[in-house]
Design a protein around this motif. Structure first.
Motif, PDB file in Angstrom:
ATOM      1  N   UNK A 126       0.781  -1.233   0.000  1.00  0.00           N
ATOM      2  CA  UNK A 126       0.000   0.000   0.000  1.00  0.00           C
ATOM      3  C   UNK A 126       0.806   1.273   0.000  1.00  0.00           C
ATOM      4  N   UNK A 127       2.130   1.155   0.074  1.00  0.00           N
ATOM      5  CA  UNK A 127       2.978   2.340   0.042  1.00  0.00           C
ATOM      6  C   UNK A 127       3.263   2.766  -1.385  1.00  0.00           C
TER       7      UNK A 127
ATOM      8  N   UNK B 120      -4.108  15.717  10.598  1.00  0.00           N
ATOM      9  CA  UNK B 120      -2.984  14.849  10.954  1.00  0.00           C
ATOM     10  C   UNK B 120      -2.518  15.111  12.383  1.00  0.00           C
ATOM     11  N   UNK B 121      -2.002  14.070  13.013  1.00  0.00           N
ATOM     12  CA  UNK B 121      -1.348  14.256  14.306  1.00  0.00           C
ATOM     13  C   UNK B 121       0.007  14.922  14.063  1.00  0.00           C
TER      14      UNK B 121
ATOM     15  N   UNK C  64      -1.279   6.118   7.638  1.00  0.00           N
ATOM     16  CA  UNK C  64      -2.413   6.819   8.246  1.00  0.00           C
ATOM     17  C   UNK C  64      -2.581   8.204   7.632  1.00  0.00           C
ATOM     18  N   UNK C  65      -1.457   8.866   7.372  1.00  0.00           N
ATOM     19  CA  UNK C  65      -1.522  10.188   6.744  1.00  0.00           C
ATOM     20  C   UNK C  65      -2.119  10.089   5.345  1.00  0.00           C
ATOM     21  N   UNK C  66      -1.702   9.082   4.585  1.00  0.00           N
ATOM     22  CA  UNK C  66      -2.255   8.903   3.239  1.00  0.00           C
ATOM     23  C   UNK C  66      -3.757   8.651   3.294  1.00  0.00           C
ATOM     24  N   UNK C  67      -4.182   7.842   4.255  1.00  0.00           N
ATOM     25  CA  UNK C  67      -5.601   7.531   4.388  1.00  0.00           C
ATOM     26  C   UNK C  67      -6.399   8.790   4.740  1.00  0.00           C
TER      27      UNK C  67
ATOM     28  N   UNK D 197       2.766   7.427  -1.877  1.00  0.00           N
ATOM     29  CA  UNK D 197       3.729   8.410  -1.379  1.00  0.00           C
ATOM     30  C   UNK D 197       3.993   9.518  -2.398  1.00  0.00           C
ATOM     31  N   UNK D 198       3.928   9.187  -3.680  1.00  0.00           N
ATOM     32  CA  UNK D 198       4.137  10.213  -4.704  1.00  0.00           C
ATOM     33  C   UNK D 198       3.087  11.312  -4.571  1.00  0.00           C
ATOM     34  N   UNK D 199       1.838  10.910  -4.413  1.00  0.00           N
ATOM     35  CA  UNK D 199       0.775  11.900  -4.261  1.00  0.00           C
ATOM     36  C   UNK D 199       0.883  12.606  -2.913  1.00  0.00           C
ATOM     37  N   UNK D 200       1.372  11.898  -1.904  1.00  0.00           N
ATOM     38  CA  UNK D 200       1.572  12.510  -0.590  1.00  0.00           C
ATOM     39  C   UNK D 200       2.583  13.652  -0.681  1.00  0.00           C
TER      40      UNK D 200
END
Length: 219
Positions: free
Chosen positions: A123-124, A158-159, A195-198, A205-208
């Motif tokens: 999922x990464x 986000x935390x 969790x951040x991506x969700x 990660x590219x879109x993140x």
């Protein structure tokens, strides 16, 4: 078991990748193809988790093949890693827009390749430090207004630790480096990133990294 398809017009590359992945107990190369057309034909009826996709191929190239695969296979069903010689190739970014989950240089070592496949399959998104830098530069060229207010609001969910991990990813740090910096395990870093991506609705990660830049979190 991670089932992999290799798509590259150079037979030596396909043979080399098979040789690298053959000893891995959790990876099985189920097919290889010499171009996008062959890949689209072969994948029908196969069970594939990750496609290693070359960009520049005769006929249907990696960008178009990625776009067509996404018509039938959403990211949760099929992950696509772009393999390229030039990480700042405009075609690479076109492939990311078409639905690829990351990209790696053909010059990386076997360990990095295997780690990238495993990360993407779980999922990464595979992004080397050089690839991250190239992606940020590309986004900067496309999005001159540095801060997107709506994106800043999205990051508010986000935390603090998740935010720190996203910033570190956007500066080109990998999980192991971030873990060392934060005195936590790579698994913990990966958990924060996922969790951040969700929360942000980033597919990988590219879109993140793109989201982080738009929120003004990356220079």
């Amino acid at each position: 078991m991670i089932r992999v398809m290799i798509v590259d017009d150079q037979e030596m590359i396909r043979v080399g990748l098979r040789a690298i992945l053959a000893p891995e107990p959790d990876i099985d190369v189920v097919a290889d193809a010499a171009d996008g057309f062959e890949a689209l034909q072969q994948i029908v009826g196969l069970s594939v988790d990750v496609v290693l996709m070359d960009i520049r191929m005769p006929g249907i190239d990696g960008v178009e093949a990625t776009r067509r695969l996404r018509l039938d296979f959403p990211p949760e069903e099929l992950r696509i890693i772009i393999l390229t010689t030039f990480e700042n190739d405009e075609n690479v970014f076109a492939a990311l827009r078409a639905g690829a989950n990351g990209f790696l240089s053909k010059g990386i070592g076997p360990t990095e390749l295997v780690a990238g496949i495993v990360d993407v399959a779980s999922g990464g998104g595979a992004l080397s430090a050089a690839a991250t830098a190239a992606l940020i530069h590309h986004v900067a060229e496309e999005h001159r207004p540095a801060v997107d207010a709506a994106m800043v609001d999205r990051f508010s969910v986000l935390t603090p630790r998740e935010r720190d991990v996203v910033i570190a990813i956007a500066t080109g740090r990998d999980n192991a480096q971030i873990a060392s910096d934060m005195f936590v395990s790579p698994y913990t870093v990966k958990t924060h990133a996922n969790r951040a991506m969700m929360k942000l609705g980033a597919r990988d990660r590219a879109q993140l990294v793109t989201f982080a830049y738009r929120a003004g979190l990356s220079a």
